[in-house]
Design an enzyme around this catalytic site. Structure first.
Site, PDB file in Angstrom:
ATOM      1  N   GLY A  36     -58.186  64.815  96.745  1.00 53.73           N
ATOM      2  CA  GLY A  36     -59.500  65.370  96.672  1.00 53.73           C
ATOM      3  C   GLY A  36     -59.575  67.165  97.403  1.00 53.73           C
ATOM      4  O   GLY A  36     -58.302  66.794  98.316  1.00 53.73           O
ATOM      5  N   LYS A  89     -50.139  50.777  99.402  1.00 56.44           N
ATOM      6  CA  LYS A  89     -51.188  50.615 100.811  1.00 56.44           C
ATOM      7  C   LYS A  89     -52.456  51.043 100.711  1.00 56.44           C
ATOM      8  O   LYS A  89     -53.247  50.143 101.195  1.00 56.44           O
ATOM      9  CB  LYS A  89     -50.774  51.341 101.422  1.00 56.44           C
ATOM     10  N   ASN A  97     -59.851  46.570 104.564  1.00 56.02           N
ATOM     11  CA  ASN A  97     -60.569  47.619 105.519  1.00 56.02           C
ATOM     12  C   ASN A  97     -62.232  47.678 105.305  1.00 56.02           C
ATOM     13  O   ASN A  97     -63.026  47.671 106.024  1.00 56.02           O
ATOM     14  CB  ASN A  97     -59.910  49.043 105.726  1.00 56.02           C
ATOM     15  N   TYR A 143     -50.142  51.390  91.456  1.00 52.61           N
ATOM     16  CA  TYR A 143     -51.047  51.556  90.681  1.00 52.61           C
ATOM     17  C   TYR A 143     -51.826  50.346  90.369  1.00 52.61           C
ATOM     18  O   TYR A 143     -52.773  49.530  90.992  1.00 52.61           O
ATOM     19  CB  TYR A 143     -51.527  52.755  89.661  1.00 52.61           C
TER      20      TYR A 143
HETATM   21  P1  NAD Z   1     -59.033  61.278  93.231  1.00 55.10           P
HETATM   22  O1  NAD Z   1     -57.448  61.554  92.000  1.00 55.10           O
HETATM   23  O2  NAD Z   1     -59.919  63.129  92.166  1.00 55.10           O
HETATM   24  O3  NAD Z   1     -60.111  60.788  94.000  1.00 55.10           O
HETATM   25  C1  NAD Z   1     -59.141  60.293  94.298  1.00 55.10           C
HETATM   26  C2  NAD Z   1     -59.933  60.206  96.177  1.00 55.10           C
HETATM   27  O4  NAD Z   1     -59.441  59.469  97.199  1.00 55.10           O
HETATM   28  C3  NAD Z   1     -59.096  61.988  96.271  1.00 55.10           C
HETATM   29  O5  NAD Z   1     -59.951  62.605  97.069  1.00 55.10           O
HETATM   30  C4  NAD Z   1     -57.662  61.674  98.098  1.00 55.10           C
HETATM   31  O6  NAD Z   1     -58.233  62.398  98.460  1.00 55.10           O
HETATM   32  C5  NAD Z   1     -58.958  60.080  98.404  1.00 55.10           C
HETATM   33  N1  NAD Z   1     -58.120  58.685  98.746  1.00 55.10           N
HETATM   34  C6  NAD Z   1     -56.388  59.252  98.481  1.00 55.10           C
HETATM   35  N2  NAD Z   1     -55.568  58.280  98.806  1.00 55.10           N
HETATM   36  C7  NAD Z   1     -56.115  57.667 100.567  1.00 55.10           C
HETATM   37  C8  NAD Z   1     -56.325  57.124 101.574  1.00 55.10           C
HETATM   38  N3  NAD Z   1     -55.299  56.490 102.050  1.00 55.10           N
HETATM   39  N4  NAD Z   1     -57.282  57.686 102.304  1.00 55.10           N
HETATM   40  C9  NAD Z   1     -58.549  57.886 101.759  1.00 55.10           C
HETATM   41  N5  NAD Z   1     -58.984  58.806 100.674  1.00 55.10           N
HETATM   42  C10 NAD Z   1     -57.566  58.553  99.564  1.00 55.10           C
HETATM   43  O7  NAD Z   1     -59.280  59.767  91.535  1.00 55.10           O
HETATM   44  P2  NAD Z   1     -60.627  59.665  90.904  1.00 55.10           P
HETATM   45  O8  NAD Z   1     -60.520  60.070  89.383  1.00 55.10           O
HETATM   46  O9  NAD Z   1     -62.086  60.298  91.610  1.00 55.10           O
HETATM   47  O10 NAD Z   1     -60.686  58.547  91.506  1.00 55.10           O
HETATM   48  C11 NAD Z   1     -61.220  57.873  92.373  1.00 55.10           C
HETATM   49  C12 NAD Z   1     -61.527  56.288  92.107  1.00 55.10           C
HETATM   50  O11 NAD Z   1     -61.645  56.364  90.229  1.00 55.10           O
HETATM   51  C13 NAD Z   1     -59.993  55.804  91.716  1.00 55.10           C
HETATM   52  O12 NAD Z   1     -59.835  54.802  92.974  1.00 55.10           O
HETATM   53  C14 NAD Z   1     -58.738  55.811  91.339  1.00 55.10           C
HETATM   54  O13 NAD Z   1     -58.500  54.583  90.839  1.00 55.10           O
HETATM   55  C15 NAD Z   1     -60.419  55.067  90.071  1.00 55.10           C
HETATM   56  N6  NAD Z   1     -60.322  55.209  88.472  1.00 55.10           N
HETATM   57  C16 NAD Z   1     -60.679  56.866  88.006  1.00 55.10           C
HETATM   58  C17 NAD Z   1     -60.713  56.590  86.713  1.00 55.10           C
HETATM   59  C18 NAD Z   1     -60.531  57.882  86.059  1.00 55.10           C
HETATM   60  O14 NAD Z   1     -60.285  58.190  84.861  1.00 55.10           O
HETATM   61  N7  NAD Z   1     -61.239  59.153  87.423  1.00 55.10           N
HETATM   62  C19 NAD Z   1     -60.253  55.662  85.900  1.00 55.10           C
HETATM   63  C20 NAD Z   1     -59.837  54.803  86.354  1.00 55.10           C
HETATM   64  C21 NAD Z   1     -59.829  54.452  88.274  1.00 55.10           C
END
Ligand code: NAD
Ligand code: UDP
Length: 309
Positions: A36, A89, A97, A143
């Site tokens: 992010g 993790k 949490n 994942y």
């Molecule tokens: P993204 O990578 O843009 O967003 C994930 C966010 O989580 C980022 O801001 C990252 O910095 C933050 N992050 C990662 N690890 C972290 C940690 N340990 N502690 C705190 N923050 C942490 O991805 P996205 O597309 O916005 O996805 C958001 C959620 O939706 C995710 O959980 C993803 O698995 C789920 N998802 C997204 C899609 C898609 O197509 N975009 C599909 C299926 C599931």
């Protein structure tokens, strides 16, 4: 309400922050900025109802909130495979949490799960009742299995402790604020087309995905979170299914790019087909996608044009 969004500075999280602020809520955005960016929420920083916290969901946290959306987790294969142990993790300890906090403060908690829980599906399209076909020891497992374990934890906290949960299974979503270089197919193809680079289709491009525009997805999130009929898991996605080669051709057509399509090796365990069965979302939430693929692509292309120039 005061609402916590973990992963709130990411692609989907930043759109959700905007949506909840527009709805008159107070938003606490928590992120460790792995994938992010502060830039995704910089326009919200002057809003007195918005708060940005740098924190890792793997480490416990205490806050007074009414709702929690747990989105923290890298979503692109390139990023979640970068440090696979950390990915598991993040999913598992992040879920614990969030659930622990929800239990303590009596908040409703929402899990961003994924179509990846279906793995390389042998049932098509995928209904929520399908248990999936997942390799537990492959390069996508950190994942897929992390997200599956998070679902298990959500349902066990619900059964054992009465925690008020909602679980969404998100299918491939695209739109502005995807990272230009995180390796996901829509952003990759658009950026390659705009720069005149080769379009990298993996395998023969016959694998399929179904692409949902971000605004539609966020609408589905908010509807699922704020109804009392079901807790999920519920598929939210766009059933419009395309081969990856069709996507490449569509991007070339809309951008008018002269880029060449080239073929590269298919990554291990890459699912061959994916399409959501959204009967539940339609019947229970009255939700279905409203943004046509071409329109969503045009908006996303316009965003990347600005980023690149
Ligand atoms: P993204 O990578 O843009 O967003 C994930 C966010 O989580 C980022 O801001 C990252 O910095 C933050 N992050 C990662 N690890 C972290 C940690 N340990 N502690 C705190 N923050 C942490 O991805 P996205 O597309 O916005 O996805 C958001 C959620 O939706 C995710 O959980 C993803 O698995 C789920 N998802 C997204 C899609 C898609 O197509 N975009 C599909 C299926 C599931
Ligand atoms: N893909 C591709 N070229 C790229 C990036 C991805 O052909 O430059 C393919 C990838 O092999 C997969 C599909 O596009 O079959 C979707 O990939 P993405 O990483 O966006 O999402 P996921 O595989 O997690 O659905």
């Amino acid at each position: 309400m005061r609402i916590l969004i973990t992963g709130g500075a990411g692609f989907l999280g930043s759109h959700l922050c905007e949506r909840l602020l527009d709805g008159g809520h107070e938003v606490v955005c928590m992120d460790n900025f792995f994938t992010g960016r502060k830039l995704n929420v910089s326009h919200l920083l002057s809003n007195p109802y918005f708060e940005l916290l740098r924190h890792d969901v793997v480490d416990p946290f205490k806050l007074e909130v009414d709702q929690i959306y747990n989105l923290a987790c890298p979503a692109s294969p390139v990023n979640y495979q970068h440090n696979p142990i950390k990915t598991t993790k993040t999913s598992v300890m992040g879920a614990i949490n969030c659930l622990g906090l929800a239990k303590r403060v009596n908040a409703r908690v929402f899990q961003a799960s994924t179509s990846e829980v279906y793995g390389d599906p042998s049932v098509h399209p995928q209904p929520e009742a399908y248990w999936g076909n997942v390799n537990p020891i492959g390069i996508r497992s950190c994942y897929d299995e992390g997200k599956r374990c998070a679902e298990t934890l959500f349902f066990d906290y619900h059964r054992q402790n009465g925690v008020d949960i909602r679980v969404v299974r998100i299918f491939n979503t695209y739109g502005p604020r995807m990272l230009a270089d995180d390796g996901r197919v829509v952003s990759n193809f658009i950026v390659q087309a705009l720069k005149g680079d080769d379009i990298t289709v993996y395998g023969e491009g016959q694998q399929t995905r179904s692409f949902c525009y971000v605004d539609d997805l966020i609408e589905g999130f908010v509807r699922l979170m704020n109804q009392d009929k079901v807790i999920g898991p519920m598929n939210i996605g766009n059933p419009g299914e395309f081969t990856i080669l069709e996507l490449a051709e569509k991007v070339l057509q809309i951008t008018g790019s002269k880029s060449k399509i080239i073929y590269e090796a298919m990554p291990q365990d890459d699912p061959k087909q994916r399409q959501p069965d959204i009967t539940q979302a339609k019947d229970i939430l009255g939700w279905e996608p409203a943004v046509p693929f071409e329109e969503g692509l045009e908006k996303t292309i316009a965003y990347f044009k600005e980023q690149i120039s």
